[in-house]
Write a protein that holds these residues in place. Structure first.
Motif, short mmCIF file in Angstrom:
data_model
loop_
_atom_site.label_atom_id
_atom_site.label_comp_id
_atom_site.label_asym_id
_atom_site.label_seq_id
_atom_site.Cartn_x
_atom_site.Cartn_y
_atom_site.Cartn_z
N GLY A 248 26.17 43.82 52.58
CA GLY A 248 27.05 43.03 52.34
C GLY A 248 27.81 43.29 50.95
O GLY A 248 28.97 42.37 50.77
N ARG A 249 27.55 44.79 50.60
CA ARG A 249 28.64 44.72 49.76
C ARG A 249 29.42 46.66 50.01
O ARG A 249 29.70 46.79 51.00
N HIS A 250 30.62 46.28 49.72
CA HIS A 250 31.64 47.04 50.52
C HIS A 250 32.12 48.31 49.40
O HIS A 250 32.03 48.11 47.91
N TYR A 251 32.85 49.06 49.96
CA TYR A 251 32.60 50.20 48.97
C TYR A 251 33.99 50.63 49.70
O TYR A 251 33.82 51.31 50.84
N GLY A 252 34.75 51.54 49.45
CA GLY A 252 36.05 51.93 49.49
C GLY A 252 35.42 53.80 48.87
O GLY A 252 34.85 53.79 47.80
N LEU A 253 36.57 54.51 48.88
CA LEU A 253 37.15 55.80 48.54
C LEU A 253 37.49 55.35 46.32
O LEU A 253 36.88 56.50 46.06
N PHE A 254 37.35 54.42 46.53
CA PHE A 254 37.66 53.83 45.18
C PHE A 254 38.24 52.71 45.42
O PHE A 254 38.48 51.67 46.20
N GLU A 255 38.07 51.91 44.38
CA GLU A 255 38.50 50.03 44.30
C GLU A 255 39.27 50.13 43.34
O GLU A 255 40.13 50.73 42.00
N THR A 256 40.28 48.66 43.52
CA THR A 256 40.87 48.36 43.67
C THR A 256 41.13 46.62 42.63
O THR A 256 40.35 46.26 43.30
N TYR A 257 41.49 46.79 41.64
CA TYR A 257 41.72 45.44 40.49
C TYR A 257 42.41 44.62 40.24
O TYR A 257 43.65 45.52 39.44
N LYS A 258 43.17 43.34 41.40
CA LYS A 258 44.73 43.22 40.81
C LYS A 258 45.61 44.17 40.92
O LYS A 258 46.20 43.89 39.93
N LEU A 259 45.31 45.00 41.71
CA LEU A 259 46.04 46.04 41.47
C LEU A 259 47.41 45.74 42.93
O LEU A 259 48.58 45.98 41.94
N GLU A 260 47.74 44.44 43.33
CA GLU A 260 48.67 45.00 44.68
C GLU A 260 49.92 45.01 43.56
O GLU A 260 51.40 44.82 43.95
N ASP A 261 49.97 43.31 42.96
CA ASP A 261 51.03 42.57 42.75
C ASP A 261 51.48 43.60 41.05
O ASP A 261 52.26 42.77 40.58
N ALA A 262 50.58 44.23 40.65
CA ALA A 262 50.72 44.49 39.47
C ALA A 262 51.69 45.78 38.86
O ALA A 262 52.81 46.74 39.71
N GLU A 263 51.94 45.39 37.41
CA GLU A 263 53.67 46.92 37.41
C GLU A 263 53.24 47.92 36.39
O GLU A 263 53.92 48.32 36.56
N ILE A 264 51.75 47.28 35.50
CA ILE A 264 50.78 47.84 34.84
C ILE A 264 49.87 48.58 35.57
O ILE A 264 49.37 47.46 35.83
N GLY A 265 49.00 49.05 35.43
CA GLY A 265 47.50 49.13 35.65
C GLY A 265 46.62 50.59 34.76
O GLY A 265 47.19 51.53 33.65
N ILE A 266 45.61 50.59 35.21
CA ILE A 266 44.70 51.77 34.45
C ILE A 266 44.03 52.46 35.45
O ILE A 266 43.06 51.14 36.44
N VAL A 267 43.81 53.56 34.85
CA VAL A 267 42.48 54.00 35.89
C VAL A 267 41.71 54.76 35.16
O VAL A 267 41.88 55.64 34.46
N VAL A 268 40.89 53.64 35.18
CA VAL A 268 39.22 54.48 34.47
C VAL A 268 38.23 55.03 35.50
O VAL A 268 37.98 54.16 36.64
N LEU A 269 36.78 55.59 35.26
CA LEU A 269 35.89 55.74 35.98
C LEU A 269 34.69 54.92 35.55
O LEU A 269 34.72 54.61 34.15
N ASN A 270 33.75 54.49 36.50
CA ASN A 270 32.90 53.90 35.90
C ASN A 270 32.19 53.11 34.59
O ASN A 270 32.75 51.91 35.41
N SER A 271 31.97 53.05 33.89
CA SER A 271 31.37 52.29 33.48
C SER A 271 32.21 51.04 32.02
O SER A 271 32.31 49.52 32.04
N ALA A 272 32.99 51.53 32.02
CA ALA A 272 34.38 50.82 31.25
C ALA A 272 35.34 50.54 31.79
O ALA A 272 36.19 49.48 31.28
N ALA A 273 35.36 50.58 33.42
CA ALA A 273 35.75 49.66 34.10
C ALA A 273 35.95 48.21 33.82
O ALA A 273 36.51 47.43 33.93
#
Ligand code: SF4
Ligand code: SF4
Lengths: 392, 98, 316
Positions: A248-273
């Motif tokens: 029941g858990r979904h995985y893509g090649l990457f995860e996006t979070y509230k990115l669709e309507d965003a103007e600025i964004g953070i890219v980060v790996l692992n726990s700091a996300a």
């Protein structure tokens, strides 16, 4: 009803290895991986697995033994951290070049000198060009899920390449988190039986492994490895779909979070996300249009889809937990490469955080968000690469 | 020898034809060649044992000659041959190449 | 039943190393591998580290090996083979393999005495069931005769050249067989291709013992020793008869000479035919030969004094 359990990251990974019960594991103790292999040793001692556990005299021999065992014709796993991965470096290339589907959790740790046992990503980033597939994990749940999926990806008939599953040392490996385990039989069925290819131990069909290849073939051989890596995207996506069906858990090649309507964004790996997502929620409450992208598959790197996901942004801060001295850090370079071919190129900055286990706190995310807001407003010139949370 | 073209489907460091080095004829390396005089041979088979290139041909325990496809002309067989009554059964001589 | 070691019988066996390999003409290592494979009569998987034997027997798309064989890198033959052997035990336990298989490493002295020593020591300590054979030619021959921990005292190599102020390698050889014996493994031996019956008997004995075994085999290299292409056997015989290379075995800790030369020849007889020792025959360097001779005599006498005298001299 989902059964949630509080475990450390190392416990979660040891549990996955218990469920998978590989034919051979070869490992050498190194902090912070140690306690994971100790737990696995308990499983061996108590007969919960019948894996042949090789407790070798170095990580170089651990990887060498894994290569021998894998060529032998069975399922193989190991695990390491920081300097241990560095000592394996030569053999990482041999493992991928020899098409050995070895699976290896990397409990990320800084590299010496000076000696430091805490988390950063210098170890796995140092191995990013070694021909291994790399899956990165935010927390124990993702690490557990990635590890189970890693066997399916590594052993896929079209792939047959080794996989690293990266998880932050101490921050995740030694901290309790709540997660859900799959049932043993579900995991075993998902991973399936190992299918040998050109098994060295097939005495009736003698094969020679590891020839000298000279200039008439080496160049094409390396291109072929690149082509095989390029087919990992589809396989990883298919495996993730199959995994969603059992978990029941979904995985893509990457995860996006509230990115669709965003103007600025953070890219980060692992726990700091995790910390970043909390701060993004707060900033959103103040009306800041901000989102996040967290790569899961770092090798091969999905430049196209990541470029698609990021190109509408005005400013992006790439947070790197490793460095390339006198150059941009590794994640930044990949994000820049994803965006360069685009008509609209977001403004990119590279911020280095958390080396050698330096805490990454909400205020550090806040400062990065503020910086991006300023850049959006005035298009100020800023230093493209800076270190955050430096002691003053 | 032309080697195969490597691509995604055969990119494996594995050779699946055991002993196919026999296709490589190392006899071309030779400048001296061994010559057998069966009259002096006691069939001790030391030449067969010591030849690094599997080039002494033995049938039913008897030396028949040399496999010139592979013989590199090292001369070990000749040096080690005791022969009969001090007469060696193998001597090395300069090879006449066509 | 072990294979008869009569040459007539052996000549009927299939040769498991094919011709067409690219070893130099007259290479001692090829003879050693051939003798070892002739003596073994079980299914066997072999491993070689990077080195002469490896690069010459397996160049894409050709292999000289008719048995399963693996090379992964230089410093890790023992660890690689240990991995294969462990997978064998795992698959046997799980019912996926039924045959009995043995494991043999063929490694040069560089990959054994020097860069591979840690991996070898670890594999021996863990007790893997394998026979580790060092074909000792006393230098890094594959890269052009650089000195190794196995290079004899005084030898001129490309990195210990005999010059006007330094007369060749100024250190003695590492005693690898004794280092291996100190691991308390069940069988350690030293052999020479000149004494083929002794060599093959040791191989058969080692193969009959389970656990880690180590045999160091002298392997003349006329390119590096700067001698003649036909003298691999002659030089290894001189090495034995000068007691430079005593033939012995350590069976569960007990040292036993397996051959005593009828007449112990002076070391000079072994050194003279080799260009790598030519400079030692100049008056100013004769002390090196004297010191080497003294060392060899002391080692030999110590071995005899310790009751290691040959039990049954094998006629070659
Ligand atoms: S070594 Fe000489 S005598 Fe012996 S078998 Fe060969 S040719 Fe005949
Ligand atoms: S000359 Fe050398 S290669 Fe040729 S048969 Fe004699 S021993 Fe073998």
């Amino acid at each position: 009803m989902k059964k949630m359990t509080a475990v450390t990251g190392n416990e979660a990974l040891a549990e996955a290895l218990r469920q998978i019960n590989p034919d051979v594991c070869a490992a050498y103790p190194i902090t912070p991986q140690t306690d994971m292999m100790q737990r696995f040793s308990d499983f061996v001692a108590d007969g919960l697995v019948d894996t042949e556990l090789m407790l070798v005299e170095s990580e170089h021999s651990a990887m060498s033994a894994c290569i021998g065992a894998s060529a032998g014709g069975g399922r193989v796993a190991t695990a390491t951290s920081g300097p241990g991965l560095a000592l394996m470096w030569e053999m990482l290339y041999v493992a991928s070049g020899m098409r050995c589907p070895i699976v290896m959790p990397v409990i990320n740790r800084a590299l010496s000198a000076p000696l430091n046992i805490h988390c950063d990503h210098s170890d796995a980033m140092g191995a990013r060009d070694s021909g291994w597939i790399q899956l990165w994990s935010e927390n124990a749940q993702e690490a557990y899920d990635n590890l189970i999926m890693a066997f399916r990806i590594a052993e896929h008939a079209d792939i047959r390449l080794p996989v690293m599953v990266c998880m932050d040392g101490f921050i995740i490996s030694h901290s309790l988190g709540v997660m859900e385990f799959l049932a043993d039989d579900v995991v075993r069925k998902f991973v399936g039986d190992f299918t040998p290819q050109d098994a060295l131990l097939d005495i009736g069909r003698p094969v020679s492994y590891g020839p000298l290849i000279v200039t008439d073939q080496y160049h094409e051989y390396k291109k072929a490895q690149n082509d095989i890596m390029s087919s990992v995207f589809d396989v990883a996506a298919d495996v993730a779909t199959a995994f969603e069906n059992i978990s029941g858990r979904h995985y893509g090649l990457f995860e996006t979070y509230k990115l669709e309507d965003a103007e600025i964004g953070i890219v980060v790996l692992n726990s700091a996300a995790g910390t970043c997502k909390d701060m993004i929620d707060e900033a959103r409450e103040d009306g800041v249009k901000i989102g996040l992208l967290k790569p899961r598959l770092f090798r091969p790197f999905p430049y196209g889809p990541i470029g698609d996901a990021l190109e509408h942004l005005k400013v992006i801060c790439v947070l790197d937990r490793s460095d390339s001295f006198g150059a941009f850090a590794p994640l930044f370079s990949e994000i820049a490469a994803s965006l360069y071919p685009r008509a609209n190129r977001p403004f990119l900055i590279n911020r280095i955080y958390g080396l050698g286990g330096r805490d990454f706190m909400p205020e550090h995310v806040a400062s990065v968000i503020n910086e991006m807001i300023e850049i959006t407003g005035h298009k100020t010139t800023v230093l493209p690469k800076k270190y955050i949370s430096l002691r003053q | 020898m032309k080697t195969k073209l490597i691509n995604q489907s055969n990119c494996r460091p594995v050779i699946t034809e055991p002993g196919n080095s026999a296709l490589l004829k190392t006899g071309t390396w030779r400048t001296l060649e061994p010559v057998l005089n069966k009259e002096h041979c006691i069939n001790c088979l030391l030449c067969w044992l010591y030849c690094p290139d599997m080039s002494v041909i033995v049938r039913d325990g008897k030396v028949e000659g040399f496999d010139m496809d592979y013989c590199k002309g090292c001369g070990i067989c000749a040096l080690e041959c005791h022969g009969k009554k001090g007469e060696k059964a193998i001597l090395m001589r300069k090879e006449e190449k066509e | 039943m072990t294979t008869s070691l009569k040459l007539k019988d052996l000549s009927k066996k299939e040769m498991l190393l094919a011709p067409g390999h690219r070893m130099c003409q007259g290479c001692g290592a090829a003879i050693v591998v051939k003798m070892v494979l002739l003596a073994i009569d079980k299914p066997v998987v072999a491993c070689s580290p990077t080195g002469c034997l490896e690069v010459t027997t397996c160049i894409s798309d050709y292999t000289a090996w008719k048995i399963p064989w693996i090379h992964s890198a230089f410093e890790n033959a023992a660890a690689t083979m240990a991995g294969v052997e462990t997978m064998y035990r795992a698959l046997k336990k799980r019912g996926k393999i039924s045959q009995d298989i043995s494991f043999v490493v063929f490694a040069g002295d560089g990959g054994t005495y020097d860069i591979g020593l840690q991996s070898l020591s670890g594999a021996m300590e863990r007790g893997h069931d394998m026979l580790y054979i060092c074909y000792d030619n006393g230098a890094y021959m594959n890269t052009g005769t650089q000195r190794s921990g196995a290079t004899p005292f005084g030898a001129s190599t490309t990195t210990s050249p005999a010059g006007s102020s330094v007369p060749g390698k100024m250190q003695h050889r590492k005693d690898i067989t004794r280092i291996m014996a100190a691991h308390n493994i069940p069988y350690v031996a030293q052999a020479s291709p000149s004494h083929h019956l002794d060599l093959m008997r040791k191989i058969q004995k080692a193969m009959s013992i389970s656990g880690p075994k180590f045999i160091n085999i002298l392997s003349p290299c006329h390119r590096g020793w700067r001698s003649k292409s036909d003298d691999a056997i002659a030089l290894s015989r001189l090495a034995v008869n000068t007691c430079y290379w005593p033939l012995f075995e350590m069976d569960n800790g007990k040292t036993q000479l397996t051959h005593t030369p009828k007449e112990k020849l002076p070391l000079k007889d072994f050194l003279r035919p080799q260009g790598r020792f030519a400079h030692l025959f100049r008056p100013e360097n004769e002390w090196i030969i004297e010191q080497s001779q003294t060392q060899i005599d002391a080692d030999w006498n110590a071995m005899i004094g310790a009751g290691a005298g040959a039990s049954g001299v094998i006629e070659e």
